[in-house]
Design a protein around this motif. Sequence first.
Motif, short mmCIF file in Angstrom:
data_model
loop_
_atom_site.label_atom_id
_atom_site.label_comp_id
_atom_site.label_asym_id
_atom_site.label_seq_id
_atom_site.Cartn_x
_atom_site.Cartn_y
_atom_site.Cartn_z
N LYS A 75 -6.00 -1.29 9.60
CA LYS A 75 -6.85 -2.32 9.40
C LYS A 75 -6.13 -3.42 8.69
O LYS A 75 -5.35 -2.96 7.99
N ARG A 134 -6.07 -7.71 7.00
CA ARG A 134 -6.86 -8.74 6.34
C ARG A 134 -6.00 -9.92 6.48
O ARG A 134 -4.80 -9.81 5.97
N ALA A 146 -6.90 2.87 7.15
CA ALA A 146 -8.05 2.53 7.14
C ALA A 146 -8.42 2.80 5.67
O ALA A 146 -9.37 2.28 5.09
N SER A 154 -10.02 0.04 3.07
CA SER A 154 -11.47 0.24 2.70
C SER A 154 -11.58 0.32 1.22
O SER A 154 -12.74 0.09 0.95
N ARG A 155 -10.60 0.22 0.50
CA ARG A 155 -10.71 0.04 -1.09
C ARG A 155 -11.07 -1.50 -1.15
O ARG A 155 -11.47 -1.97 -2.27
N ALA A 168 -12.87 -5.26 -1.26
CA ALA A 168 -14.09 -5.84 -0.92
C ALA A 168 -14.51 -6.45 0.18
O ALA A 168 -13.38 -7.12 0.85
N PRO A 169 -15.76 -6.33 0.97
CA PRO A 169 -16.81 -5.75 0.09
C PRO A 169 -17.05 -4.27 0.35
O PRO A 169 -18.15 -3.74 -0.20
N GLU A 170 -16.50 -3.62 1.02
CA GLU A 170 -16.27 -2.24 1.31
C GLU A 170 -16.07 -1.47 -0.02
O GLU A 170 -16.73 -0.49 -0.38
N GLY A 171 -15.02 -1.92 -0.64
CA GLY A 171 -14.67 -1.29 -1.90
C GLY A 171 -14.51 -2.20 -2.95
O GLY A 171 -15.56 -3.38 -2.89
N GLU A 172 -14.02 -1.93 -4.01
CA GLU A 172 -13.98 -2.84 -5.41
C GLU A 172 -13.03 -3.72 -5.72
O GLU A 172 -12.98 -4.62 -6.41
N TYR A 179 -11.27 -6.81 -5.27
CA TYR A 179 -11.51 -8.24 -4.73
C TYR A 179 -10.52 -9.05 -4.33
O TYR A 179 -9.40 -9.10 -4.55
#
Length: 410
Positions: A86, A88, A258, A262-263, A265-269, A271
């Motif tokens: 994954k 970003r 993944a 996934s940690r 945001a918005p999935e995790g915390e 930011y």
Amino acid sequence: MRSFAAVGGEPPLIARAKGSKITDVDDNTYIDYVGSYGPSILGHAPEPVVTAINKAARHGASYGAPTESETKLAEAVTAALPSIEKIRFVSSGTEAAMSAVRLARGATGRAKVVKCIGGYHGHADAMLVSAGSGATTLGVPSCPGIPVGAAADTILTPYNDLAAMQEVFGESGETIAAVLVEPVAANMGVVPPAEGYLAGLRNVCDAHGAMLIFDEVITGFRLSYGGAQSLYGVRPDVTILGKIIGGGMPIGAFGGAAGIMSRLAPEGEVYQAGTLSGNPVTMAAGLATLQALQAEGFYESLEERSAALGLGLEAAAREADLADKVCINRVGSMLSCFFAPPPVTDYAGATVANTKAYATYFHAMLDAGIYLAPSQFEAMFVSAAHSDDDITQTASASAKALRAAARLMA
Ligand code: PLP
């Protein structure tokens, strides 16, 4: 304005660029080895990328919403680098490095990050630390404006020194979130990893539950389609990318397994966000670039040209009687001509370079129509647009320029 502070004089104002050449406002044309500090692997203004940018811009430069092109570029990058499941996209390498470090800290619940002396990971406060000497040094900010506290959790070790890294982990292993490293150092000049160094970093991180972060902002899609991690066969937890994947448009990216990603945001915390991240013009430029890089034989042909340049520079050094005073380091299409005795294997070896001799060499090359980075500690980048003629011309200009520089090295 980009400065010539390290070499003296005023930089030419560049008006345009095409292929291997850049042209200034006075119509002087140079063979360019800066290549925008790395992105221009296809040369300047390659037709497919220009077309893609134009086409995308006509539909709007930014929406603040997901696009197909963003998904396609993500698919292309994850297909090229299996360690990235994954990804970003952000707008610069600095942003990517800063976010990757936050992710590692958030995911491990640990604060400390180890980086190499002389390694560059953008200009975020915690990463702008490289001062110090000895086997290991605690972080001291390299420039005013950075509070000591911002760098207090950055630990430095010499590049290519696995024993020093093991020592750091022996002392503080349970507090270290990540090791952040350029797999091929390129911001102290080009320095290849020592045999086993990257695999050793992988082992030490695994043994202590820390993440291994490869900063492939320069090496990604340059050293091979799969970057340095594919070339050296070492899989990082998180990879930082930039430069080439944006086809000359502003970009950065970070990605990994993944579960780690996934940690965020918005999935995790953890930011992270950015107004222009994944904008469609950049995505289109990146996609067109990656497509061109997949042409049959692309990297083989780039390697041939780069090897010819490396050999040409070495021959020029011998001709100038500098074979024991100048070190040509090359990894693929990245080269450095250090005015320092060979071998240059780390920051300490790089920084004994005679920077006055480099400045003389640089100006003699500029006068001969060859545009190099205005610093001893940057790479020369060869692109697919450099012709055999460009390479021959560069090597022969080097022979003369090195003779001029040799006077300062007697
Ligand atoms: N990481 C590396 C290895 C770099 O070489 C650079 C820039 O040269 C960066 C990060 C920062 O990238 P940017 O200049 O896009 O912020």
